[in-house]
Design an enzyme around this catalytic site. Structure first.
Site, PDB file in Angstrom:
ATOM      1  N   HIS A  54      35.115  20.834  10.437  1.00 14.53           N
ATOM      2  CA  HIS A  54      33.848  21.403  10.895  1.00 14.53           C
ATOM      3  C   HIS A  54      33.367  22.454   9.899  1.00 14.53           C
ATOM      4  O   HIS A  54      34.101  22.877   9.005  1.00 14.53           O
ATOM      5  CB  HIS A  54      34.004  22.039  12.292  1.00 14.53           C
ATOM      6  CG  HIS A  54      34.995  23.154  12.338  1.00 14.53           C
ATOM      7  ND1 HIS A  54      36.274  22.999  12.818  1.00 14.53           N
ATOM      8  CD2 HIS A  54      34.899  24.431  11.924  1.00 14.53           C
ATOM      9  CE1 HIS A  54      36.920  24.138  12.710  1.00 14.53           C
ATOM     10  NE2 HIS A  54      36.111  25.023  12.164  1.00 14.53           N
TER      11      HIS A  54
HETATM   12  C1  T46 Z   1      38.054  27.555  11.946  1.00 11.88           C
HETATM   13  C2  T46 Z   1      39.427  27.103  11.655  1.00 11.88           C
HETATM   14  C3  T46 Z   1      40.031  27.775  10.453  1.00 11.88           C
HETATM   15  C4  T46 Z   1      38.942  29.217  21.648  1.00 11.88           C
HETATM   16  O1  T46 Z   1      38.944  29.123  22.879  1.00 11.88           O
HETATM   17  N1  T46 Z   1      38.662  30.404  21.051  1.00 11.88           N
HETATM   18  C5  T46 Z   1      38.668  30.575  19.705  1.00 11.88           C
HETATM   19  O2  T46 Z   1      38.419  31.703  19.216  1.00 11.88           O
HETATM   20  C6  T46 Z   1      38.968  29.436  18.882  1.00 11.88           C
HETATM   21  C7  T46 Z   1      38.973  29.595  17.361  1.00 11.88           C
HETATM   22  C8  T46 Z   1      39.241  28.245  19.479  1.00 11.88           C
HETATM   23  N2  T46 Z   1      39.243  28.145  20.839  1.00 11.88           N
HETATM   24  C9  T46 Z   1      39.580  26.844  21.455  1.00 11.88           C
HETATM   25  C10 T46 Z   1      38.618  25.722  21.182  1.00 11.88           C
HETATM   26  C11 T46 Z   1      39.510  24.508  21.215  1.00 11.88           C
HETATM   27  O3  T46 Z   1      39.640  24.063  22.555  1.00 11.88           O
HETATM   28  O4  T46 Z   1      40.838  26.441  20.913  1.00 11.88           O
HETATM   29  C12 T46 Z   1      40.872  25.030  20.759  1.00 11.88           C
HETATM   30  C13 T46 Z   1      41.201  24.642  19.320  1.00 11.88           C
HETATM   31  O5  T46 Z   1      40.096  25.005  18.465  1.00 11.88           O
HETATM   32  P1  T46 Z   1      39.616  24.105  17.235  1.00 11.88           P
HETATM   33  O6  T46 Z   1      39.850  22.687  17.530  1.00 11.88           O
HETATM   34  O7  T46 Z   1      38.240  24.536  16.852  1.00 11.88           O
HETATM   35  O8  T46 Z   1      40.676  24.579  16.109  1.00 11.88           O
HETATM   36  P2  T46 Z   1      40.662  24.252  14.546  1.00 11.88           P
HETATM   37  O9  T46 Z   1      42.028  24.561  14.064  1.00 11.88           O
HETATM   38  O10 T46 Z   1      40.107  22.914  14.257  1.00 11.88           O
HETATM   39  O11 T46 Z   1      39.617  25.334  13.921  1.00 11.88           O
HETATM   40  C14 T46 Z   1      39.874  26.721  14.015  1.00 11.88           C
HETATM   41  C15 T46 Z   1      38.596  27.474  14.406  1.00 11.88           C
HETATM   42  O12 T46 Z   1      38.053  26.914  15.603  1.00 11.88           O
HETATM   43  C16 T46 Z   1      37.547  27.418  13.332  1.00 11.88           C
HETATM   44  O13 T46 Z   1      36.561  28.397  13.593  1.00 11.88           O
HETATM   45  O14 T46 Z   1      37.303  27.862  11.032  1.00 11.88           O
HETATM   46  O15 T46 Z   1      40.334  27.232  12.755  1.00 11.88           O
END
Ligand code: T46
Length: 136
Positions: free
Chosen positions: A50
């Protein structure tokens, strides 16, 4: 790559161990509103896929190592975070993928805003279109 930068934080190392302080707006170029950390990631897993529209972030691998693929419509780069004193700043409109997490890797992220799903672009074609509108 534009809107990204490598930071080197000052290590306080002595015979008792090491300590690295990070102060908002002094050591990194934004006020920190949120931190989160990613850990327990299996070696073959890739996360991310993303871009953010407005968010500024600093990624620091405080234990182990992880690779970060950075992409725009024009460029692609891979940064290896493998030391707790090395930071990767990622500004708005940069696509990122995190892969090759080592055993025990902990990726700490400092973010400029509270969590807001509407700031995410999670489809590369949509990202590409928004990027073109913004920069072309
Ligand atoms: C990024 C990379 C480096 C939350 O509830 N609060 C939060 O602050 C975050 C970051 C995530 N979440 C929830 C949303 C999803 O249900 O945690 C779950 C996993 O998040 P996501 O799939 O977005 O994780 P990554 O590892 O793909 O991405 C994350 C960050 O979301 C993003 O901002 O830049 O790490």
């Amino acid at each position: 790559m534009h809107n990204t930068a490598i930071f080197q934080f000052k290590e306080n190392r002595d015979k008792y161990g090491s300590l690295i302080p990070i102060e908002a707006s002094r050591d990194i170029p934004f006020e920190i509103k949120r931190i989160y950390y990613i850990y327990d990631v299996k070696k073959d897993v890739t996360r991310g896929f993303h871009s953010h529209r407005q968010l500024h972030q600093m990624l620091i691998c405080v234990n182990g190592s992880v690779s970060i693929r950075l992409k725009t419509n024009l460029e692609e780069d891979v940064v290896v975070l493998n030391a707790p004193n090395k930071g990767l700043y990622i500004g708005p409109m940069i696509w990122r993928e995190m892969f090759d997490f080592s055993e025990g890797a902990v990726l700490l992220v400092c973010a400029s805003e509270y969590y807001d799903e509407s700031d995410y672009i999670r489809n590369f074609d949509f990202y590409s279109e928004e990027y073109s509108k913004k920069y072309n």
